[in-house]
Design an enzyme around this catalytic site. Structure first.
Site, mmCIF file in Angstrom:
data_model
loop_
_atom_site.group_PDB
_atom_site.id
_atom_site.type_symbol
_atom_site.label_atom_id
_atom_site.label_comp_id
_atom_site.label_asym_id
_atom_site.label_seq_id
_atom_site.Cartn_x
_atom_site.Cartn_y
_atom_site.Cartn_z
ATOM 1 N N ARG A 1 0.719 14.133 13.739
ATOM 2 C CA ARG A 1 1.232 13.911 12.382
ATOM 3 C C ARG A 1 1.183 15.161 11.501
ATOM 4 O O ARG A 1 0.444 15.224 10.513
ATOM 5 C CB ARG A 1 0.486 12.778 11.708
ATOM 6 N N ASP A 56 4.950 0.408 11.961
ATOM 7 C CA ASP A 56 3.751 -0.241 11.419
ATOM 8 C C ASP A 56 3.640 -1.716 11.818
ATOM 9 O O ASP A 56 2.646 -2.368 11.495
ATOM 10 C CB ASP A 56 3.708 -0.100 9.892
ATOM 11 N N ARG A 93 -4.554 10.397 5.206
ATOM 12 C CA ARG A 93 -3.519 11.418 5.324
ATOM 13 C C ARG A 93 -2.537 11.402 4.153
ATOM 14 O O ARG A 93 -2.002 12.434 3.766
ATOM 15 C CB ARG A 93 -2.741 11.220 6.610
ATOM 16 N N CYS A 129 -4.982 12.441 13.591
ATOM 17 C CA CYS A 129 -5.481 11.093 13.369
ATOM 18 C C CYS A 129 -5.253 10.298 14.631
ATOM 19 O O CYS A 129 -4.641 10.790 15.571
ATOM 20 C CB CYS A 129 -4.799 10.432 12.171
ATOM 21 N N LYS A 153 0.840 -1.213 0.000
ATOM 22 C CA LYS A 153 0.000 0.000 0.000
ATOM 23 C C LYS A 153 0.867 1.252 0.000
ATOM 24 O O LYS A 153 0.647 2.177 -0.784
ATOM 25 C CB LYS A 153 -0.905 -0.016 1.245
ATOM 26 N N ASN A 154 1.850 1.280 0.902
ATOM 27 C CA ASN A 154 2.634 2.508 1.063
ATOM 28 C C ASN A 154 3.589 2.784 -0.088
ATOM 29 O O ASN A 154 4.172 3.864 -0.164
ATOM 30 C CB ASN A 154 3.424 2.475 2.384
ATOM 31 N N ARG A 180 -8.506 -0.754 4.819
ATOM 32 C CA ARG A 180 -7.671 0.304 4.232
ATOM 33 C C ARG A 180 -6.314 -0.263 3.808
ATOM 34 O O ARG A 180 -5.698 0.268 2.885
ATOM 35 C CB ARG A 180 -7.430 1.423 5.253
ATOM 36 N N VAL A 182 8.478 6.706 16.949
ATOM 37 C CA VAL A 182 8.116 7.407 15.706
ATOM 38 C C VAL A 182 6.841 8.244 15.879
ATOM 39 O O VAL A 182 6.796 9.406 15.478
ATOM 40 C CB VAL A 182 7.973 6.411 14.530
HETATM 41 C C1 UD1 Z 1 4.484 6.853 6.580
HETATM 42 C C2 UD1 Z 1 3.653 5.620 6.351
HETATM 43 C C3 UD1 Z 1 3.092 5.091 7.668
HETATM 44 C C4 UD1 Z 1 4.232 4.848 8.650
HETATM 45 C C5 UD1 Z 1 5.102 6.084 8.777
HETATM 46 C C6 UD1 Z 1 6.357 5.851 9.594
HETATM 47 C C7 UD1 Z 1 2.772 5.994 4.134
HETATM 48 C C8 UD1 Z 1 1.586 6.293 3.288
HETATM 49 N N1 UD1 Z 1 2.556 5.982 5.447
HETATM 50 O O1 UD1 Z 1 3.628 7.850 7.158
HETATM 51 O O2 UD1 Z 1 2.415 3.862 7.407
HETATM 52 O O3 UD1 Z 1 3.699 4.552 9.927
HETATM 53 O O4 UD1 Z 1 5.538 6.522 7.474
HETATM 54 O O5 UD1 Z 1 7.084 4.806 9.101
HETATM 55 O O6 UD1 Z 1 3.839 5.722 3.626
HETATM 56 N N2 UD1 Z 1 6.607 14.545 10.989
HETATM 57 C C9 UD1 Z 1 6.672 15.876 11.311
HETATM 58 N N3 UD1 Z 1 6.467 16.790 10.327
HETATM 59 C C10 UD1 Z 1 6.231 16.432 9.040
HETATM 60 C C11 UD1 Z 1 6.183 15.070 8.708
HETATM 61 C C12 UD1 Z 1 6.371 14.138 9.720
HETATM 62 O O7 UD1 Z 1 6.878 16.236 12.457
HETATM 63 O O8 UD1 Z 1 6.053 17.320 8.180
HETATM 64 C C13 UD1 Z 1 6.812 13.518 12.039
HETATM 65 C C14 UD1 Z 1 5.564 12.680 12.298
HETATM 66 O O9 UD1 Z 1 4.685 13.293 13.187
HETATM 67 C C15 UD1 Z 1 6.188 11.401 12.863
HETATM 68 C C16 UD1 Z 1 7.508 11.295 12.089
HETATM 69 O O10 UD1 Z 1 7.765 12.587 11.575
HETATM 70 O O11 UD1 Z 1 6.445 11.562 14.228
HETATM 71 C C17 UD1 Z 1 7.524 10.312 10.953
HETATM 72 O O12 UD1 Z 1 6.372 10.508 10.163
HETATM 73 P P1 UD1 Z 1 6.342 10.253 8.609
HETATM 74 O O13 UD1 Z 1 7.514 9.421 8.204
HETATM 75 O O14 UD1 Z 1 6.146 11.529 7.894
HETATM 76 O O15 UD1 Z 1 5.023 9.392 8.455
HETATM 77 P P2 UD1 Z 1 4.084 9.368 7.191
HETATM 78 O O16 UD1 Z 1 4.906 9.660 5.970
HETATM 79 O O17 UD1 Z 1 2.862 10.164 7.441
#
Ligand code: UD1
Length: 416
Positions: free
Chosen positions: A120, A303, A91, A115, A22-23, A395, A325
Site C-alpha cells: 500500500r 472491503d 494508514r 500493513c 468510516k471511510n 476500528r 485491488v
Molecule cells: C481506501 C479505503 C480502503 C479500501 C481501499 C480500496 C479509506 C480510508 N480506505 O484505501 O478501505 O480497501 O480504498 O477500495 O478510504 N496505490 C499505489 N500507490 C498509491 C496509492 C495506492 O500503488 O499512492 C495502490 C494500492 O497499493 C492499491 C490500489 O492502489 O493496490 C488502491 O489503493 P487505494 O485506493 O489508494 O486504497 P486506500 O485509499 O489506501
C-alpha cells in the site's frame, strides 16, 4: 485484549440501523484543516479510527467536541507534523497531507509503512503534489512537503486511488488555478467529500466520475454537513442474512452504493428488496456459489471480499474469488480453514468449494474486514467460535456484537 464469543447456528432476523461510513468520515474530518472556524459534521461513527484521526488533528492544535455530531475547528494550527506513532495506527492518516500543504504551505507526515493487506504505497499522492508544484522529500521515514501556494495541474493517476483522489481534491480546492484529476477513484465516499468541500465554497465538478475538475479558490468557509451511511457495514449484515437463512431489514443505508453486492447476492439466490434508504435481505435457503472479482467502484468492493468469501464457504458448488485491488488480502483464508472451510489460493484467486457446515474454533483477526468475515463464519458455524484481536473490528464496525445480538445472534464480548 478483548475477544468475541459466538455460538453459531441462529437464524438472524429483525432490523439493523447502519452507522456513518468510516471511510467517508475520515476525509470529511480531515477537510476541516482547510477552514478557519467551527464546522459541524453529523453521522460520525463511534470507532477507533475516528478517535485516531481526531487525536492526529488535535496534535496539530485542532479543537473538536462531540461524538455522533462532531464540531471541529482548525482556526489555529500550531504544528504540521503527523507523527509515526499516530500514522502507524491508521494508514488513512495520510489524508492530512494534502490539506496541510494547501492551507499551511508545509507538512511533515510519517510514511505509513506496510500493513497486513499489502505494501500500500503512497507514491501517487506524492507524485500528484509534486505536479502541483510542491517540493516533496522523503527524510527519516517522513514525507516533508512544502509549497507557498500549490498550483493547479493535470494529474493522471496510474491506479484509481481512493485516499489519493481525496487528498489531491482537498489540496486542489485551495490551489491557484485549475486541477484536473484523471483516472480518479469514483467511490461514494469521494462524492461525499466533494459535496462537503463544495459547501465550503470549493469549485468541484465530476466527483463520482473518473475525471474530477477542481478550480482553486483563496479561502473556504465552515460548514454543516452529513456523512453518508457505511456501505461496507450494510453489506456485512446483508451477507449475514444469506449465511443464516435470515431476514434482515437494513435501514439508514444507501442501496445505490452497493449495487455490485446486491447483484451478486441475488445471483447467489438471496432475495433483496430495495427501498429508499433501506433494504431487506432474505436468505431463504442455502446460497449458490458465485464468482467474484474485486474492482474499484462501481465494481465489487475489496472491503467486502472477505465477507463474501465467508458466505461462499457454505454455498452449493465452487466459487472463484479474485482480488485485483490489493496483493495480499487473503489473510482470512487460513483462519476460515480452521473453521472447516475448503479454500485453495492460486495467485490472486481463491477457489472455494462449499462445505455443508463450518465448525466453531478459536480464530484470530488479522485486519478489519478479515475480522468481519470471521464473525460471519462464526455466526453460521456449529458450536462456539472465539475471535481474538478484536481491536481490528473496533476500528471499523460500531458496536458489532450489540447489533448482531439484537438480530438474534448469540454473541458476546469478553473483556480481557
Ligand atoms: C481506501 C479505503 C480502503 C479500501 C481501499 C480500496 C479509506 C480510508 N480506505 O484505501 O478501505 O480497501 O480504498 O477500495 O478510504 N496505490 C499505489 N500507490 C498509491 C496509492 C495506492 O500503488 O499512492 C495502490 C494500492 O497499493 C492499491 C490500489 O492502489 O493496490 C488502491 O489503493 P487505494 O485506493 O489508494 O486504497 P486506500 O485509499 O489506501
Amino acid at each position: 485484549m478483548d475477544k468475541i464469543e459466538i455460538a453459531g447456528g441462529r437464524r438472524l432476523h429483525g432490523e439493523v440501523r447502519i452507522s456513518g461510513a468510516k471511510n467517508a468520515a475520515l476525509p470529511v474530518l480531515a477537510s476541516a484543516l482547510l477552514v478557519d472556524g467551527w464546522n459541524t459534521f453529523h453521522n460520525i461513527p463511534d470507532l477507533e479510527d475516528i478517535k485516531t484521526i481526531r487525536a492526529l488533528l488535535a496534535s496539530f492544535g485542532v479543537q473538536s467536541e462531540g461524538e455522533k455530531t462532531v464540531r471541529i475547528n482548525a482556526g489555529t494550527i500550531s504544528s504540521c507534523e503527523a507523527s509515526y506513532d499516530l500514522v502507524r495506527k491508521m494508514r488513512a492518516s495520510i489524508l492530512v497531507l494534502g490539506p496541510l500543504v494547501a492551507r499551511m504551505g508545509e507538512a511533515r507526515v510519517s510514511l505509513p509503512g506496510g500493513c497486513a493487506i499489502g505494501a500500500r504505497p503512497v507514491n501517487l499522492h506524492i507524485k500528484a503534489l509534486r505536479e502541483m508544484g510542491a517540493e516533496v522529500e522523503l527524510k527519516d521515514g517522513y514525507i516533508e512537503a512544502k509549497s507557498a501556494r500549490l498550483k493547479g495541474a493535470e494529474i493522471y493517476f496510474d491506479i484509481p486511488t481512493v485516499t489519493g483522489t481525496e487528498n489531491i481534491m482537498m489540496a486542489a480546492a485551495l490551489a491557484s488555478g485549475t486541477t484536473v484529476l484523471k483516472n480518479a477513484a469514483r467511490e461514494p465516499e469521494i462524492v461525499n467529500l466533494a459535496d462537503v468541500l463544495t459547501k465550503m465554497g470549493a469549485k468541484i465538478q465530476g466527483a463520482g466520475t473518473d475525471v474530477i475538475t477542481v478550480k482553486g479558490v483563496k479561502t473556504l468557509h465552515p460548514v454543516e454537513a452529513r456523512v453518508i451511511p457505511d456501505r461496507i457495514e450494510a453489506g456485512t449484515f446483508m451477507i449475514a442474512a444469506g449465511m443464516t437463512q435470515g431476514d434482515i431489514r437494513v435501514v439508514d443505508c444507501e442501496p445505490r452504493d452497493i449495487e455490485a453486492l446486491i447483484a451478486k447476492l441475488r445471483e447467489a439466490g438471496m432475495e433483496i428488496k430495495v427501498g429508499d434508504g433501506h433494504l431487506r435481505a432474505v436468505g431463504k435457503k442455502k446460497v449458490k456459489s458465485v464468482d467474484i472479482k474485486t474492482m474499484p467502484h462501481p465494481g465489487f468492493p475489496t472491503d467486502l471480499q472477505a465477507q463474501i468469501m465467508a458466505m461462499m464457504t457454505i454455498s452449493h458448488g465452487l466459487s472463484v474469488i479474485t482480488e485485483t485491488v490489493f496483493e495480499n488480502r487473503f489473510m482470512h483464508v487460513s483462519e476460515m480453514i480452521r473453521l472447516g472451510a475448503d479454500i485453495v489460493i492460486e495467485g490472486n484467486s481463491a477457489v472455494i468449494r462449499g462445505v455443508p457446515k463450518l465448525h466453531g474454533a478459536p480464530v484470530m483477526a488479522t485486519d478489519l474486514r478479515a475480522s468481519a468475515s470471521l464473525i460471519l463464519a462464526g455466526l453460521a458455524a456449529e458450536e462456539k467460535t472465539v475471535l481474538s484481536r478484536v481491536y481490528h473490528i473496533d476500528r471499523g464496525y460500531e458496536q458489532i456484537e450489540k447489533k448482531f445480538s439484537a438480530l438474534g445472534a448469540d454473541m458476546k464480548r469478553i473483556s480481557g
